[in-house]
Design a protein around this motif. Structure first.
Motif, PDB file in Angstrom:
ATOM      1  N   GLY A   1     -58.034  13.916   2.851  1.00 60.08           N
ATOM      2  CA  GLY A   1     -57.966  14.675   4.094  1.00 60.08           C
ATOM      3  C   GLY A   1     -59.213  15.496   4.270  1.00 60.08           C
ATOM      4  N   LEU A   2     -59.280  16.161   5.411  1.00 58.51           N
ATOM      5  CA  LEU A   2     -60.444  16.995   5.668  1.00 58.51           C
ATOM      6  C   LEU A   2     -60.356  18.246   4.810  1.00 58.51           C
ATOM      7  N   THR A   3     -61.497  18.700   4.367  1.00 54.85           N
ATOM      8  CA  THR A   3     -61.516  19.985   3.671  1.00 54.85           C
ATOM      9  C   THR A   3     -62.341  20.946   4.503  1.00 54.85           C
ATOM     10  N   HIS A   4     -62.237  22.203   4.152  1.00 53.60           N
ATOM     11  CA  HIS A   4     -62.893  23.228   4.950  1.00 53.60           C
ATOM     12  C   HIS A   4     -64.384  22.978   5.098  1.00 53.60           C
ATOM     13  N   SER A   5     -65.002  22.517   4.020  1.00 50.46           N
ATOM     14  CA  SER A   5     -66.457  22.327   4.053  1.00 50.46           C
ATOM     15  C   SER A   5     -66.864  21.124   4.900  1.00 50.46           C
ATOM     16  N   ASP A   6     -65.893  20.253   5.259  1.00 55.68           N
ATOM     17  CA  ASP A   6     -66.213  19.098   6.094  1.00 55.68           C
ATOM     18  C   ASP A   6     -66.432  19.498   7.543  1.00 55.68           C
ATOM     19  N   LEU A   7     -65.925  20.633   7.920  1.00 60.72           N
ATOM     20  CA  LEU A   7     -65.777  20.925   9.336  1.00 60.72           C
ATOM     21  C   LEU A   7     -67.014  21.561   9.934  1.00 60.72           C
ATOM     22  N   VAL A   8     -67.490  20.973  11.011  1.00 65.79           N
ATOM     23  CA  VAL A   8     -68.556  21.617  11.774  1.00 65.79           C
ATOM     24  C   VAL A   8     -67.909  22.595  12.750  1.00 65.79           C
ATOM     25  N   LEU A   9     -66.872  22.135  13.423  1.00 69.84           N
ATOM     26  CA  LEU A   9     -66.178  22.987  14.383  1.00 69.84           C
ATOM     27  C   LEU A   9     -64.954  23.599  13.716  1.00 69.84           C
ATOM     28  N   ARG A  10     -64.955  24.911  13.586  1.00 67.58           N
ATOM     29  CA  ARG A  10     -63.795  25.583  12.995  1.00 67.58           C
ATOM     30  C   ARG A  10     -63.718  27.010  13.534  1.00 67.58           C
TER      31      ARG A  10
ATOM     32  N   SER B   1     -59.032   4.555   7.859  1.00 67.54           N
ATOM     33  CA  SER B   1     -59.703   4.882   9.113  1.00 67.54           C
ATOM     34  C   SER B   1     -58.713   5.390  10.137  1.00 67.54           C
ATOM     35  N   ALA B   2     -57.572   4.706  10.228  1.00 67.72           N
ATOM     36  CA  ALA B   2     -56.564   5.134  11.182  1.00 67.72           C
ATOM     37  C   ALA B   2     -56.137   6.562  10.875  1.00 67.72           C
ATOM     38  N   ALA B   3     -55.918   6.825   9.611  1.00 70.64           N
ATOM     39  CA  ALA B   3     -55.488   8.166   9.211  1.00 70.64           C
ATOM     40  C   ALA B   3     -56.588   9.190   9.499  1.00 70.64           C
ATOM     41  N   GLU B   4     -57.826   8.775   9.247  1.00 64.15           N
ATOM     42  CA  GLU B   4     -58.955   9.677   9.492  1.00 64.15           C
ATOM     43  C   GLU B   4     -59.100  10.009  10.976  1.00 64.15           C
ATOM     44  N   LEU B   5     -59.014   8.953  11.792  1.00 61.89           N
ATOM     45  CA  LEU B   5     -59.141   9.176  13.236  1.00 61.89           C
ATOM     46  C   LEU B   5     -58.074  10.156  13.693  1.00 61.89           C
ATOM     47  N   LYS B   6     -56.872   9.922  13.223  1.00 64.61           N
ATOM     48  CA  LYS B   6     -55.766  10.779  13.622  1.00 64.61           C
ATOM     49  C   LYS B   6     -56.030  12.217  13.177  1.00 64.61           C
ATOM     50  N   ARG B   7     -56.543  12.345  11.947  1.00 61.25           N
ATOM     51  CA  ARG B   7     -56.827  13.695  11.440  1.00 61.25           C
ATOM     52  C   ARG B   7     -57.897  14.389  12.282  1.00 61.25           C
ATOM     53  N   GLU B   8     -58.920  13.627  12.661  1.00 63.05           N
ATOM     54  CA  GLU B   8     -59.984  14.239  13.472  1.00 63.05           C
ATOM     55  C   GLU B   8     -59.448  14.634  14.852  1.00 63.05           C
ATOM     56  N   LEU B   9     -58.641  13.751  15.424  1.00 63.52           N
ATOM     57  CA  LEU B   9     -58.061  14.084  16.730  1.00 63.52           C
ATOM     58  C   LEU B   9     -57.154  15.305  16.623  1.00 63.52           C
ATOM     59  N   GLU B  10     -56.356  15.321  15.555  1.00 67.43           N
ATOM     60  CA  GLU B  10     -55.449  16.454  15.371  1.00 67.43           C
ATOM     61  C   GLU B  10     -56.228  17.756  15.222  1.00 67.43           C
ATOM     62  N   TRP B  11     -57.327  17.651  14.517  1.00 66.92           N
ATOM     63  CA  TRP B  11     -58.149  18.844  14.317  1.00 66.92           C
ATOM     64  C   TRP B  11     -58.728  19.319  15.663  1.00 66.92           C
ATOM     65  N   ALA B  12     -59.181  18.336  16.458  1.00 63.70           N
ATOM     66  CA  ALA B  12     -59.742  18.678  17.774  1.00 63.70           C
ATOM     67  C   ALA B  12     -58.683  19.350  18.650  1.00 63.70           C
ATOM     68  N   ILE B  13     -57.442  18.854  18.534  1.00 65.70           N
ATOM     69  CA  ILE B  13     -56.364  19.445  19.335  1.00 65.70           C
ATOM     70  C   ILE B  13     -56.021  20.844  18.836  1.00 65.70           C
ATOM     71  N   TYR B  14     -55.975  20.963  17.535  1.00 64.67           N
ATOM     72  CA  TYR B  14     -55.682  22.263  16.932  1.00 64.67           C
ATOM     73  C   TYR B  14     -56.687  23.308  17.426  1.00 64.67           C
ATOM     74  N   LEU B  15     -57.960  22.868  17.497  1.00 60.70           N
ATOM     75  CA  LEU B  15     -58.998  23.783  17.958  1.00 60.70           C
ATOM     76  C   LEU B  15     -58.911  24.038  19.462  1.00 60.70           C
ATOM     77  N   GLY B  16     -58.324  23.094  20.197  1.00 61.92           N
ATOM     78  CA  GLY B  16     -58.233  23.231  21.648  1.00 61.92           C
ATOM     79  C   GLY B  16     -59.445  22.692  22.378  1.00 61.92           C
ATOM     80  N   LEU B  17     -60.100  21.673  21.800  1.00 59.49           N
ATOM     81  CA  LEU B  17     -61.255  21.097  22.477  1.00 59.49           C
ATOM     82  C   LEU B  17     -60.808  20.354  23.740  1.00 59.49           C
TER      83      LEU B  17
END
Ligand SMILES: C[S@@+](CC[C@H](N)C(=O)[O-])C[C@H]1O[C@@H](n2cnc3c(N)ncnc32)[C@H](O)[C@@H]1O
Length: 637
Positions: free
Chosen positions: A76-85, A118-134
């Motif tokens: 999964g994503l870790t804190h250090s992976d994130l550009v947008l947080r 990849s499917a899981a990753e895409l979903k995680r990135e999308l979820e993160w974008a939604i969490y942030l409210g992009l």
């Protein structure tokens, strides 16, 4: 988001730093970008490639942050992976989905581990974008193979559904000169149909722009943003960056359809150095003609039904401001009167009878005023009967008759089809036209009123003809997929015509004539019955590969002899704005190749209580017959 405040058009500006939108600290970069005149940034969502980016079109400039990438995909994503947080202004970021996601797996990998990851990753990135409210995320490219496109579409639809459609926009980056990109995008939209209204284009400009035909195609696509690399700018004499003429013109045409402009700096250029580009694009927008319809571009409106409903005063007021229309009517009445023998009374001689002019459907009286003025110009004496069935408009007419029209006008409150006159008309004048000519039931009303006209009398208008042309209009089509309490069914929406000022629409071939109606109606004049049912088949040719979302409707109208008014784009009456075109959608978009025929069939059907249209394409792909029996849309008689 700050828009251009100058005259002309407003434009929203975004900034993307370097080839891959990489920034060290997103918050600091955004502050700099805002300071430089931008409203938002396009940046990486996640910091670096994780699993090798094979096949997704990822190039080193777009996806790499340097270093060797591990083949193993982390859980999964870790804190250090994130550009947008932890953003304070999340609505000011468009997040780029990692190019390294293996969305474009080849057939050999079907069922393989990478795909699942990849499917899981895409979903995680999308979820993160939604969490942030992009407000949007960006896919940097579409894969080449059909199977990979299908897989990506499946993942997209799946992710959107899993996340319950909270996500509003998925942008796909396409190149302005790439036929191939357009083809892949059309396929992707079809595959991802359930969420296609959320999919938009980020259109990347190239140093050499393609030909005008290719550029025009983008007009019908959902272009949300235009990516303008700073390398396309040249310095003017004063040393400021400007675009070359062809790029300028295209950027303007995209601003016109509401696209945002995203300036892309070269690698390593900080946001703070991008101010001059923002100033230039804002200046460009400020030199454009303001919107002629005050922002009503691409707004779908139900056509008026002036026969069944009573119009409001403000609607009449809008009509009456359309000076070119009434000028043409005045000219037509003047010419018609001038063709009749002189009837001005001479002192000392037997007085002559005035000509009888009947204005049918008078509204608040502009055609009465035009007719009276025309009589003065033609040197003919007239008496006017003004027939109107809207009781409120009648009050205005009665007031005007008393105060302005000096006893020359008799106002009749009645349906023109039912009124029994005491004398017959030399001329009947009416304006009962819709955007598709006969769609406000002018034929039925005027046929019912033909008995008011003397044999050999004149009808203004003398005839009108509808026109149709196939269009690409993704935006309008997806708009109809949204249901509201007033339009709860997509099936009904897609089988209903709408009046709309076209902007994000590409007309695919010159409009062809559909149905013509003549007045007075020769069948009635010969003692027979009017038949206002019609059927026609039209054949167009596609100038290039295209997606067809339905057809556009227009009309032209012969008022009298050579006095013509038109909303057909090929002959549009200058500055006349009373009618916007009409859009007839189809349930499913269809695709055709350059040079292929487009066969369109349109029926006008009637019963004693209603009139409706049915329509179908048989080429490039057959569609169903839309609106059978008028079950989705009809006009009440
Ligand atoms: C499109 S509006 C035009 C009004 C006016 N002539 C103008 O130019 O502003 C059509 C008018 O015809 C009236 N109308 C439509 N059908 C009618 C009918 N069968 N009998 C009488 N009036 C009718 C409507 O109420 C409306 O006022």
């Amino acid at each position: 988001m700050s828009d251009s405040q100058d005259a002309g058009r407003s434009v929203t500006l975004g900034l993307m730093c370097g080839g891959n939108g990489k920034v060290e600290d997103a918050q600091v970069a955004l502050d700099d970008a805002i300071e430089a005149g931008y409203s938002f940034m396009v940046t990486q969502l996640v910091r670096y490639p994780r699993a090798g980016g094979k096949g997704s079109g990822a190039s080193s400039s777009r996806s790499s942050s340097g270093g060797v990438v591990s083949a193993a995909v982390p859980e999964g994503l870790t804190h250090s992976d994130l550009v947008l947080r932890d953003l304070q202004n999340a609505n000011c970021f468009v997040g780029i989905i990692g190019d390294w996601l293996d969305l474009a797996y080849s057939g050999a990998q079907v069922g393989g581990e990478d795909v699942k990851h990849s499917a899981a990753e895409l979903k995680r990135e999308l979820e993160w974008a939604i969490y942030l409210g992009l407000p949007a995320v960006l896919l940097n490219s579409l894969p080449d193979s059909a199977s990979a496109l299908a897989h990506l579409a499946m993942l997209t639809v799946d992710s959107f559904h899993t996340i319950q459609l909270q996500f509003r926009n998925l942008w796909v980056r396409l190149s302005v000169d790439s036929n191939e990109d357009l083809r892949k995008f059309a396929t992707f939209l079809t595959l991802a149909a359930p969420v296609s209204s959320f999919v938009g284009v980020l259109l990347e400009l190239t140093p050499e722009l393609p030909d005008a035909g290719m550029l025009a195609r983008w007009r019908g696509e959902p272009v949300r943003g235009v990516l303008v690399p700073t390398s396309l700018f040249v310095k003017n004499k004063a040393g400021y960056p400007v675009l070359l003429r062809a790029h300028q013109a295209f950027v303007k045409s995209m601003i016109e359809i509401g696209a945002q402009i995203i300036v892309q700096t070269t690698d390593g250029t900080p946001a703070s150095e991008a101010a001059a580009y923002a100033e230039y694009v804002e200046h460009l927008a400020s030199t454009m003609e303001p919107s002629p319809v005050g922002g009503y571009e691409d707004e779908l409106q139900a056509p008026l039904q002036p026969l069944q409903d009573n119009l409001e005063s403000t609607t009449y007021e809008t009509f009456e401001r359309d000076a070119p229309k009434y000028k043409l009517y005045r000219k037509a009445v003047r010419r018609a009167l001038a063709d009749l023998p002189d009837n001005l009374s001479v002192p000392g001689q037997e007085p002559k009878a005035p000509y009888v002019v009947m204005v049918l459907g008078g509204g608040r009286g502009p055609l009465v005023a035009a007719s009276l003025a025309a009589a003065v110009e033609a040197g003919r004496a007239i008496k006017v009967y003004c027939v109107e069935k809207n009781p409120s408009a009648l009050l205005t007419l009665q007031m005007r008759a008393e105060a302005e029209w000096g006893g020359l006008v008799e106002v009749i409150g009645s349906d023109m089809r039912a009124w029994q006159p005491t004398e017959l008309a030399d001329i009947i004048v009416s304006e009962l036209l819709g955007s598709f000519g006969d769609n406000e039931l002018s034929p039925e009303c005027l046929d019912g009123a033909q008995r008011l006209l003397k044999p050999g009398g004149i009808s203004i208008p003398a005839s009108y003809t509808s026109y149709a042309a196939p269009i690409s209009a993704h935006k309008l089509h997806t708009e109809l997929q949204r249901t509201t309490s007033s339009s709860p069914s997509v099936e009904i929406n897609m089988q209903t015509p709408y009046v709309v000022y076209f902007s994000n629409v590409h007309v695919l071939d010159a409009p062809l004539p559909v149905f013509t109606f003549d007045h007075p109606n020769a069948d009635i004049a010969a003692g027979g019955m009017a038949d206002n049912t019609r059927f026609t088949s039209l054949s167009f040719t596609l100038p290039h590969d295209a997606t067809i979302h339905g057809f556009a409707g227009y009309f032209d109208c012969v008022l009298y002899k050579d006095v013509v008014m038109s909303i057909n784009p090929e002959s549009h009456t200058p500055d006349m704005y009373s009618w916007f075109p009409i859009y007839f959608p189809i349930l499913e978009p269809i695709h055709g190749k350059a040079g292929e025929p487009v066969e369109l069939h349109i029926w006008r059907k009637t019963t004693t209580s209603k009139v409706w249209y049915e329509w179908a394409f048989t080429s490039p792909v057959p569609t169903r017959v839309h609106n059978p029996k008028g079950t989705s849309s009809h006009i009440g008689l």
